[in-house]
Motif scaffolding. Structure first.
Motif, short mmCIF file in Angstrom:
data_model
loop_
_atom_site.label_atom_id
_atom_site.label_comp_id
_atom_site.label_asym_id
_atom_site.label_seq_id
_atom_site.Cartn_x
_atom_site.Cartn_y
_atom_site.Cartn_z
N THR A 175 0.84 -1.21 0.00
CA THR A 175 0.00 0.00 0.00
C THR A 175 0.87 1.25 0.00
OG1 THR A 175 -1.83 -1.12 1.10
CG2 THR A 175 -1.76 1.28 1.30
N HIS A 176 1.91 1.25 0.80
CA HIS A 176 2.82 2.40 0.84
C HIS A 176 3.53 2.57 -0.50
CE1 HIS A 176 5.12 5.53 2.75
NE2 HIS A 176 6.24 4.96 2.34
N PHE A 177 3.98 1.47 -1.10
CA PHE A 177 4.60 1.54 -2.43
C PHE A 177 3.61 2.10 -3.45
CE2 PHE A 177 5.94 -0.24 -6.53
CZ PHE A 177 7.27 0.15 -6.55
N HIS A 178 2.36 1.67 -3.36
CA HIS A 178 1.31 2.17 -4.24
C HIS A 178 1.10 3.68 -4.07
CE1 HIS A 178 -3.22 2.30 -5.33
NE2 HIS A 178 -2.52 2.37 -6.44
N GLN A 179 1.10 4.14 -2.83
CA GLN A 179 0.93 5.57 -2.56
C GLN A 179 2.09 6.38 -3.15
OE1 GLN A 179 0.58 5.38 1.70
NE2 GLN A 179 -1.64 5.04 1.64
N LEU A 180 3.29 5.83 -3.11
CA LEU A 180 4.47 6.52 -3.63
C LEU A 180 4.57 6.49 -5.15
CD1 LEU A 180 7.20 5.25 -1.13
CD2 LEU A 180 6.25 7.56 -1.26
N THR A 181 4.11 5.39 -5.77
CA THR A 181 4.38 5.17 -7.19
C THR A 181 3.15 5.07 -8.08
OG1 THR A 181 4.34 2.76 -7.00
CG2 THR A 181 6.47 3.88 -6.58
#
Length: 162
Positions: A103-109
């Protein structure tokens, strides 16, 4: 540790699926295997239908599905030459920490998945912290996460850009 033949986020080496060179980097630094062998995507369950031509639930990475044609170029490190991916759907309820990471990777990318491959070099998948540390020290892996512990190589030890 999960049980079974696949690394499902708990005994995994993770990478950026957007990088076309990620497969070569992993093979050179860690895996040392044939270049044609594909890497798999771990995707947030709630985003499967946006990225694949199916909306199936495959939490154990045991099936291969076609990526949507318009999405393939965005994740070259996990999209096989035939447009498919052996995906793992990640649920918040069953693996909250891995779900949170993706989820954090998704928010960043803007990409709701990460590259996932088994945590090993040319031996069975790691099962104990000692095996994980041994593999980390023996290869050119950048970072090792064991529970709440984070081990990172010093920049001069990395030898190349992440």
């Amino acid at each position: 540790m999960e049980w079974g033949p696949r690394a499902l986020g708990n005994r995994s080496i993770l990478g950026d699926p957007r990088r076309a060179d990620m497969k070569d980097i992993l093979n050179a630094k860690i895996k040392r295997r044939e270049s044609f062998r594909p890497f798999a995507p771990s995707i947030l369950r709630e985003h499967v239908a946006e990225w694949f031509e199916t909306d199936d639930d495959v939490p154990f990475m045991m099936q291969v599905f076609q990526f949507r044609a318009e999405k393939r170029s965005q994740v070259p490190a996990v999209c096989h030459v035939d447009g498919s991916g052996r995906l793992q759907t990640v649920h918040r309820a069953t693996n909250p920490l891995y779900h949170q990471l993706i989820t954090h990777f998704h928010q960043l990318t803007g990409i709701p998945m990460v590259l996932n491959t088994s945590f090993n070099e040319n031996e069975p998948v790691v099962c104990r912290p000692e095996e994980a540390l041994d593999c980390f020290l023996r290869t050119k892996m950048d970072v090792l996460v064991l529970g709440s512990f984070f081990v990172e190589r010093k920049s001069q030890e990395r030898g190349e850009r992440r």
